[in-house]
Design a protein around this motif. Structure first.
Motif, short mmCIF file in Angstrom:
data_model
loop_
_atom_site.label_atom_id
_atom_site.label_comp_id
_atom_site.label_asym_id
_atom_site.label_seq_id
_atom_site.Cartn_x
_atom_site.Cartn_y
_atom_site.Cartn_z
N THR A 24 0.78 -1.21 0.00
CA THR A 24 0.00 0.00 0.00
C THR A 24 0.83 1.28 0.00
O THR A 24 0.72 2.12 -0.87
N GLN A 25 1.67 1.43 0.94
CA GLN A 25 2.50 2.63 1.04
C GLN A 25 3.89 2.19 1.43
O GLN A 25 4.06 1.12 2.02
N PRO A 26 4.90 2.99 1.12
CA PRO A 26 6.26 2.59 1.48
C PRO A 26 6.39 2.23 2.95
O PRO A 26 7.08 1.29 3.31
N THR A 27 5.69 2.97 3.80
CA THR A 27 5.87 2.73 5.24
C THR A 27 5.12 1.51 5.73
O THR A 27 5.31 1.08 6.85
N GLU A 72 -4.26 5.82 -5.50
CA GLU A 72 -4.04 5.30 -4.14
C GLU A 72 -5.20 4.42 -3.69
O GLU A 72 -6.36 4.79 -3.84
N GLN A 73 -4.85 3.28 -3.14
CA GLN A 73 -5.89 2.40 -2.63
C GLN A 73 -5.91 2.39 -1.12
O GLN A 73 -6.62 1.64 -0.49
N GLY A 74 -5.09 3.24 -0.54
CA GLY A 74 -4.95 3.21 0.92
C GLY A 74 -6.12 3.87 1.62
O GLY A 74 -7.00 4.46 1.02
N PHE A 113 -5.55 5.95 4.39
CA PHE A 113 -4.83 6.76 5.37
C PHE A 113 -5.71 7.83 6.00
O PHE A 113 -5.42 8.34 7.04
N GLN A 141 -1.31 13.69 -9.67
CA GLN A 141 -2.22 13.19 -10.71
C GLN A 141 -3.63 13.65 -10.40
O GLN A 141 -3.99 13.84 -9.24
N TYR A 179 4.75 15.11 -4.23
CA TYR A 179 5.76 14.59 -5.15
C TYR A 179 6.51 15.66 -5.94
O TYR A 179 7.59 15.39 -6.47
N ARG A 197 9.43 14.82 7.19
CA ARG A 197 10.21 13.67 6.76
C ARG A 197 9.60 12.35 7.23
O ARG A 197 9.82 11.32 6.62
N ASP A 199 6.78 11.46 6.95
CA ASP A 199 5.76 11.06 5.99
C ASP A 199 4.48 10.66 6.73
O ASP A 199 4.03 9.53 6.67
N GLY A 245 1.97 8.68 5.17
CA GLY A 245 2.43 7.50 4.45
C GLY A 245 2.21 7.58 2.96
O GLY A 245 1.93 6.60 2.29
N GLU A 246 2.35 8.79 2.41
CA GLU A 246 2.10 8.91 0.98
C GLU A 246 3.37 8.81 0.16
O GLU A 246 3.34 8.95 -1.05
N GLY A 247 4.49 8.55 0.83
CA GLY A 247 5.75 8.49 0.08
C GLY A 247 6.15 9.86 -0.42
O GLY A 247 6.61 10.02 -1.54
N SER A 273 10.20 12.54 2.59
CA SER A 273 10.63 11.30 3.25
C SER A 273 11.93 10.77 2.66
O SER A 273 12.61 9.97 3.27
N TYR A 289 -2.77 4.28 -17.97
CA TYR A 289 -2.17 2.95 -18.08
C TYR A 289 -2.60 2.12 -19.29
O TYR A 289 -2.08 1.05 -19.52
#
Lengths: 516, 1068
Positions: A342-345, B265-267, B269, B295, B451, B514, B516, B519-521, B525, B973
């Motif tokens: 899902t996410q890097p973390t 994103e499928q998360g 968060f 995006q 990003y 940093r 994150d 948790g979105e990268g 981070s 895609y």
């Protein structure tokens, strides 16, 4: 102004008085060395280190890490759909140019050795390294230019040789190289610090050459017509011996000039993560294998969720950069290939056993692999010896490379001494023993030499890696068998490429000659 | 000012004895002749007539008034009793008597030329008041393709005549400035350094035949720029002008303003936090608005302010909220500002029949449309001519100082334009300028986009600075031994020093960002980004020496001119480069304060001299030539030229080669008696030329193999070399062009209508290019003499004086059309294709350059085949040629109206018959920023004009299978985006390049002793562009690089702009 007039004067004088030199004096390139300066000691280091960097997973074989269940991709990034779908093209994955580039430089060494006997040992070393390159090319593409290759302007359109013929030629060349390396002559120049693999230790080179030869022969174990040949070839040089340490390359990596693995996944000189750490996550298949078998190597191949090389010192979960073998299994997380973590973390990243330090060496061949090769040769009846001991030594060498705990040997012993754990404890039947050897080799090569794991899978079918979970897999629905020839071949070497069947490759079904 | 005072005093002395004589100067048909020089013979007094041919001068009875001018013959009258003296002068026959500067600066009568030549005067050049001299040529010359590579404050110009002959190497015309041959690498910058007001004329030798005296540099034609040397007559004239230009974005790419951020994103968060935003995307059914995304595949904006937070919460949990809607100007467009250019010019022209002087000064200050982008240029030129009996000399010295300061890439490595185009439309980007404040949403810790960086950070912290000093000098000595022998010696030098600095400040992120937290990268981070600095200095020194011996003799009916000579050139470059991306002191850009090892660049190799190179490159050329021109009775002209070159670029065994040309012109209107008497037919000429010329396209040292430093080395004391992947072939010879050219020139109705037609056929063989080799040969490529192309074309030029009315209304129309095609005949060995760059290829049997991309699978009728289940097309893995990337048709139109003191000029052009690859659109589809991606409302749709395969070879029209995704799955895609053909479109465009409106106020100052002229000009450049609907992104003329890889835009080119200019010019 005075200067201008002077230049004008010079031009006029030169232009009228010495026309010939006026032009020819500019034919030498003042910026770059030419072949007379490129002696074997200057060419060798780059050839070795770039070869190691391809074989070790930072450079060349990340795709195999995904296929073989070692690694997966983080959902924070969107660019590896193709790997998850097993998409193969003539532009990716590709290693053709990398290998031929190294071979060209090895050929420069070889040519100088041929014209100057003092460089004979360099020539032998070049032959050993060339054998690795050509074997890898055959393993990826089967038929490739070999006898007509590397001729420069003498042949711009080299024909392709049969993969099995190349294998046989390499076997013979390795024999010659082993003989040369075993018998240095006084007048010969022995490499020193320019030999970034063995520091000029020719005996180690001979062991290494013999191990390369063993691997080359074992790769053909499924070719029924070659059984006798394999056996006699192994026995021919068995007395030379094999490597007794990891064959690692280090030209002088440091904090400022990081080794390739660390440069890809470690901490940059600026203190940030090097680009690819967040991108690569643990693969569920390998992670679960270690966790299920109480394998402490899990915390060396992978780190805990949320950890990375920059925060390891303040580790929350206590597994990163701390020398403990106790695993808090709940802190590891991975998905199967095809499901983006899902996410890097949220997923586990690459661990401290692979990303050790900025100055870490690059692995050309693990001692662990050498033990498993010998074990398999014994089990297949090609040679004699104690396969179980070699199997255990292989596991122990893996633990040692990763630096598992304070006492890797003891940790390894605890691990392989577990009772009745399939593919960990030594099984009873020879087929199961071979399977255990291959699977333990796979477990040791994780992130270090992914291509060997894929080669073994193609040859033996072990381990049975689950398919990518991607919903859009090709109809063949298994891991690809080979690579396409690269983009350039159909246009730059059309006739030879067509003759080699380059236009009829089916990467899911066309088998390399040694595949069963 | 001193000059003015002197002339006033001299007026004072003579005025007591004189009276004012005035009158009008017209031609035989009564049309006024403007700006003639009016002088009292035997005195230094003189004035200039105005635009309507009116003059007034003080003179005594018995003195002779003499009228001279460039467009008519001299005329004299003795002052009698009348104070009104009108002059009727005989217009010079334009086609007959005009003299053109040809190769090596040799002046020849137009009618003697056996090949195609075009001349652009200072006035024509300055219609658009171009800052770059190259731009002034657009639309005015048939066969000239002038392209602006990019927009911005210092646009690069590419000048080509007659299209592309050479597959791999240089197709740009040779540029010659005051006799000095500029190496092609320096041509663009040398042209950009010239003040367009200093240019006397530009001559275009379109073909190889015309240019053959330039030997190894002749095949692409020549642009000869001749600068002013002062006037031969009259008093000092001081010209002063001030120009102000407003520049504004004209064609911004069409971006969608309907949908919010989401990147797949499928998360989850956001669930359970105070910031939850749980509106499910109605189209995908599985996701939500993602407030930190680049995006833009999220739900449609609904106008709500409550839900419209952007970015992540800051360290205090605060969120930045904006309306979840787009209001007012699209903020991405609002980011760009109005550019302002000011241009100040002053020049003094003086001289008499023996001596002349010219001095000019110019200062240009360009403020671009990207905030804080600036270009400045200062020019000084001094030129003149002196004659001492048989000896004379002339000289030109020019100094240019250029300063360029533009924004660089941000700390994520992206150009500002890219970050901007990736900003969803609800982000109020222009209110995020305050990046300095750690609590501001514009700060790098809090920026909404996870990003990409805030473009305002880049504007203030990442700059690319170029400082250039260029000095050019030409000194020519002339000895006219007698009436048939003339000797000229000329030395030229051009020294340019360029200092480049590109720097980027370091950036440090807070521990909170940093970590994150969502948790979105996010970019934070990946850790702090150290600063970067690159310095590169390039010294270029070009020297040239010419010796010319001219013999001229008349043998009864034959007039013969023989020129023999020698040219030696020496081109030297010294480039030094240092760079580090590891600076640790904020706001300090010096690589001493860097960790790690600095990069000193690559050695200059056969790969060429360019950015990040280090070393020297020097080449020399010796050319010896003879040129014979025969004139039989002024109607038949024969000309031949031969040149032998030796170049240091080739290996010493084969560095000599010959080029030659022959041509003939027959002025049949002078020859055939019937035509001589004709009223309606005034001029006729047939001409033909043949030549064999060459081109050495190699860089220095490209015939010797070399080694490079192995990647990563040295490690401490351990060094390593590896062989260079290019095989440097020692047996290379120059490329060869055999050109056949024929043309006809006709004049009707006293030359009020002129028509010219030219046809040419160039056989371009032995082309040099690096053939790609299988790396299994040991090399990746090798330079070989192999390929052959044929270039053919027609060029039409029409000039018509449509209206000449007694009331002073004049309308001139000029049009030109070029039709050009280069076809690849052979490559190397059996190769059918050679890739160039930017998806361009040379393909045997196809016109060159050719766009070569993958297409979607199609049925035999060309309909796209979609999958019966997914509704998606599939990519055909085979690449196909989809069209040429340079225009087949270039049409230029110039219309000039004059009514008394008002004049208007319009320049327009059309380029068509070619395609371009909209790579920027491809990237914007991926991010969901383009308007393109909103066309189906992000709903599943039936792929237009698609078919479904029913059985082998059978297809039915698709009326029911919808794409399985109409959102990110399709636009980012699907195979649609993977096929290059989806982004290749028609590049045709009509453009109104310039509208110039000038009013001459000189008559207001008729009694002034100081002001001799005053004009006000209003002009607009890049007025309109009409392009096919499918191109909603940018100007198809823009290109990603100045190379043979044409028709490929990326997000690095700024949008097109329109410029409004006001120009005040005074003459004293």
């Amino acid at each position: 102004m005075k200067k201008l007039l002077l230049y004008i004067g010079i031009v006029s004088i030169l232009g009228t008085s010495c026309k010939k030199d006026f032009l020819t004096s500019l034919s030498n390139n003042p910026n770059s060395p030419t072949s007379s300066a490129a002696t074997p000691p200057l060419v060798l280091p780059g050839a070795i280190s770039s070869l190691a960097s391809i074989v070790n997973s930072a450079g060349g074989y990340q795709v195999q890490a995904a296929w073989m269940g070692y690694w997966n991709y983080s959902g924070g990034y969107s660019f590896n759909q193709t790997v998850q779908e097993y998409v193969m093209t003539n532009s990716s994955p590709q290693l053709w140019d990398n290998y031929y580039g190294i071979l060209t430089n090895l050929n420069v060494i070889k040519q100088q050795a041929n014209s100057n006997a003092a460089y004979s040992q360099y020539g032998a070393i070049a032959d050993v390294l060339s054998a690795i390159c050509f074997q890898n090319l055959v393993d990826l593409y089967e038929d490739v230019p070999y006898s007509q290759a590397l001729k420069g302007s003498n042949n711009f359109f080299p024909g392709y040789d049969k993969g099995s013929d190349i294998y046989d030629s390499l076997t013979a060349k390795l024999d010659l190289a082993i003989a040369k390396l075993s018998n240095p002559v006084a007048a010969e120049i022995i490499p020193g610090s320019d030999d970034v693999l063995f520091s000029g230790n020719l005996a180690n080179w001979a062991y290494f050459a013999n191990t390369v030869k063993l691997r080359l022969l074992l790769r053909q174990s499924a070719v029924s017509a070659k059984q006798a040949f394999i056996k006699s070839e192994i026995s021919k040089t068995a007395s030379v011996g094999y490597i007794s340490q990891d064959a690692t390359v280090n030209p002088g990596y440091s904090t400022a000039q990081q080794g390739p693995m660390y440069g890809a996944f470690g901490v940059s000189t600026g203190g940030g993560l090097n680009g690819n750490f967040n991108f690569i996550r643990a693969g569920a298949f390998a992670l679960n294998f270690y966790l299920a078998n109480n394998d402490p190597r899990v915390s060396y191949f992978y780190c805990s969720k949320g950890q990375d090389p920059t925060n390891g010192n303040s580790a929350v979960y206590g597994n990163y950069y701390l020398d403990t073998v106790s695993i808090n299994t709940t802190n590891y997380y991975a998905d199967y290939l095809g499901i983006q973590v899902t996410q890097p973390t949220k997923g586990s990243g690459i661990g401290k056993g692979l990303i050790k330090a900025a100055n870490q060496s690059t692995v050309l061949m693990l001692y662990s692999e050498c033990n498993f090769l010998q074990a398999e040769a014994i089990l297949r009846g090609y040679t004699s010896g104690n396969a179980e001991t070699l199997y255990q030594q292989g596991i122990t060498a893996s633990f040692e490379y990763l630096g598992v705990g304070a006492n890797p040997d003891a940790a390894a012993q605890t691990y392989y001494s577990q009772t009745s754990v399939p593919n960990v404890s030594w099984p009873a039947s020879v087929p199961d023993q071979i399977q255990a050897v291959i699977i333990q080799k796979w477990a040791a090569l994780n992130g270090i030499n992914n291509v060997e794991a894929w080669n073994d899978w193609r040859r033996t079918g072990f381990p049975v890696v689950p398919l990518s979970k991607s919903p859009t897999l090709p109809s063949a629905s298994h891991i690809p068998f080979r690579y396409f020839y690269p983009t350039g071949e159909p246009t730059t070497n059309t006739v030879a490429w067509t003759a080699a069947g380059g236009d009829k490759i089916d990467v899911y079904n066309t088998k390399v000659f040694w595949m069963p | 000012m001193t000059i003015l005072t002197v002339s006033l005093l001299s007026f004072g002395v003579v005025s007591a004895q004189t009276r004012v004589i005035s009158g009008k100067i017209t031609d035989a048909s009564g049309l006024p002749i403007p700006y003639s020089s009016v002088k009292i013979q035997g005195s230094k007094l003189g004035v200039s007539a105005d635009a309507d041919g009116n003059y007034s001068i003080k003179a005594n009875t018995g003195q002779t008034i003499m009228i001279t001018g460039t467009s008519h013959n001299d005329e004299k009258q003795v002052v009698g009793t009348s104070s009104v003296m009108d002059f009727v002068v005989k217009r010079k026959d334009a086609s007959l008597s005009e003299v053109t500067v040809t190769a090596l600066g040799v002046r020849k009568s137009n009618k003697a030329l056996g090949y195609s030549v075009a001349t652009i005067s200072n006035e024509q050049l300055n219609i658009s008041k171009p800052i770059n001299v190259g731009q002034g040529l657009i639309g005015q010359v048939s066969g000239a393709q002038i392209s602006i590579i990019n927009n911005g404050v210092d646009p690069q110009i590419r000048i080509q005549f007659r299209g592309e002959r050479h597959i791999n190497y240089d197709n740009q015309a040779l540029v010659v400035i005051d006799g000095m041959q500029i190496p092609s690498a320096d041509a663009s910058s040398s042209i950009a350094a010239i003040n367009s007001e200093d240019v006397e004329s530009e001559t275009i030798l379109k073909g190889a035949s015309a240019a053959s005296l330039y030997g190894s540099q002749a095949t692409n034609g020549v642009l000869i720029i001749t600068t002013k040397k002062g006037s031969k007559n009259g008093k000092p004239v001081l010209n002063v002008s001030q120009t102000t230009t407003l520049e504004r974005m004209s064609y911004f790419p069409k971006l969608q303003t309907t949908y919010s951020g989401y990147g797949g994103e499928q998360g989850t968060f956001f669930s359970g936090t105070p910031y939850a935003f749980n509106s499910t995307n109605p189209y995908t059914g599985f996701t939500n608005y993602i407030p930190f995304e680049n995006q833009q595949f999220g739900p449609a904006f609904n106008g709500s302010t409550a839900n419209g937070f952007i970015g992540s919460p800051d360290v205090n949990g605060a969120v930045y909220k904006t309306p979840f809607a787009v209001t007012g100007t699209d903020p991405r467009r609002a980011f760009f500002v109005d550019g302002i250019t000011t241009q100040s010019d002053a020049s003094i022209t003086t001289g008499d029949s023996k001596n002349s002087n010219f001095l000019s000064l110019q200062y240009v200050n360009v403020k671009g449309t990207t905030p804080k982008d600036v270009a400045k240029r200062a020019n000084v030129r001094i030129a003149g001519k002196r004659t001492y009996g048989l000896f004379s000399y002339d000289y030109t010295f020019a100094y240019t100082n250029k300063n360029l300061n533009v924004v660089g890439d941000d700390f994520t490595g992206q150009p500002v334009y890219w970050s901007l185009l990736n900003t969803p439309a609800n982000i109020p980007i222009t209110s995020l300028k305050n990046w300095q404040d750690p609590n501001s949403p514009g700060n790098a810790d809090n920026y909404y986009n996870a990003y990409y960086a805030n473009p305002y950070w880049a504007i203030d912290n990442s700059r690319n600075i170029n400082k250039t000093d260029a000095l050019q000098g030409v000194l020519a000595l002339n000895f006219k031994a007698n009436d048939w022998l003339n000797l000229t010696y000329r030395v030229s030098a051009q020294v340019t020093n360029n200092i480049y600095q590109g720097y980027r400040n370091l950036v440090k992120f807070s521990a909170f960002s940093r970590s994150d937290p969502w948790g979105e990268g996010n970019y934070q981070s990946a850790g702090n980004v150290p600063g970067a600095n690159t310095n590169q200095t390039t010294l270029t020194r070009n020297l040239q020496q010419d010796v010319l011996l001219t013999l001229h003799k008349k043998f009864k009916a034959v007039d013969a001119t023989l020129i023999a000579g020698n040219t030696i050139t020496d081109n030297y470059i010294n480039q030094q480069y240092q760079s580090s991306g590891n600076l640790y002191v904020p706001n300090l850009y010096n690589i001493k304060y860097a960790t790690g090892i600095p990069d000193i660049g690559s050695p200059i190799t056969s790969g060429g001299v360019g950015f990040s190179n280090q070393g020297v490159a020097e080449s020399r050329l010796i050319g010896t030539f003879a040129d014979l021109q025969l004139n039989y009775n002024d109607y038949l002209f024969l000309h031949g030229a031969f040149r032998h070159d030796n170049s240091s670029l080739l290996s010493s065994a084969n560095n000599g080669y010959n080029v030659y040309s022959v041509d003939a012109a027959w002025v049949f209107s002078q020859n055939i008696g019937l035509l001589k008497e004709s009223n309606w037919f005034s001029f006729g000429k047939l001409r033909a030329a043949y030549s064999q010329t060459g081109q050495i396209t190699l860089n220095p040292y490209a015939t010797v193999n070399t080694f490079n430093v192995s990647g990563g080395y040295p490690y401490g004391s351990l060094a390593s070399l590896s062989i260079n992947g290019t095989y440097n072939n020692p047996s290379l010879t120059p490329e060869q062009t055999n050109e056949k050219e024929a043309g006809i020139e006709l004049g009707f109705l006293k030359n009020r209508l002129n028509v010219g037609v030219t046809y040419y056929n160039d056989n371009n063989s032995k082309q040099l290019f690096p053939v790609s080799l299988s790396s299994s040969t040991g090399y990746n490529n090798a330079n070989v003499n192999a390929a052959r192309t044929i270039s053919t074309g027609w060029e039409f030029d029409v000039k018509a004086n449509i209206v000449r009315s007694q009331t002073g209304f004049k309308w001139d129309l000029a049009g030109n059309l070029a039709i050009q095609t280069t076809t690849v005949k052979a490559l190397y060995g059996g190769a059918q294709l050679f890739p160039i760059s930017n998806s361009n290829s040379a393909i045997v049997g196809y016109s060159f350059p050719q766009m070569y991309v993958q297409d979607l699978n199609r049925d035999p009728d060309g309909h796209v085949i979609v999958d019966g289940t997914t509704g998606l097309p599939s990519v055909n893995p085979n690449f196909i040629p989809v069209g040429r990337t340079t225009p087949k048709y270039i049409l230029g139109l110039t219309s000039s109206f004059t009514y008394r003191k008002l004049s208007m000029q319009i320049i327009g052009d059309y380029r068509g018959g070619y395609v371009f690859y909209n790579n920027a659109e491809l990237n914007l589809d991926f991010t969901g920023a383009s308007a393109h991606t909103a066309t189906n409302g992000r709903q599943n749709f039936i792929y237009p004009n698609s078919v479904v395969k029913t059985s082998s070879g059978k297809y039915t029209t698709n009326t029911s299978v919808y794409t399985q995704d109409g959102n990110i799955g399709f636009w980012a895609y699907s195979p649609y985006r993977k096929a290059g053909s989806s982004y290749v479109g028609n590049a045709a465009a009509w453009k109104v390049r310039t509208i110039n409106l000038t009013y001459d106020f000189t008559s207001l100052f008729i009694h002034s002793n100081y002001i001799k002229g005053f004009k006000l000009t209003l002009l607009c450049n890049n007025v309109f562009m009409f392009r096919p609907k499918e191109n909603d992104f940018t100007d198809p003329e823009f290109n990603a690089s100045n190379s043979n890889g044409y028709g490929f835009n990326t997000y690095n080119q700024l949008p097109p702009t329109r410029q409004f200019t006001a120009l005040l010019s005074f003459k004293f």
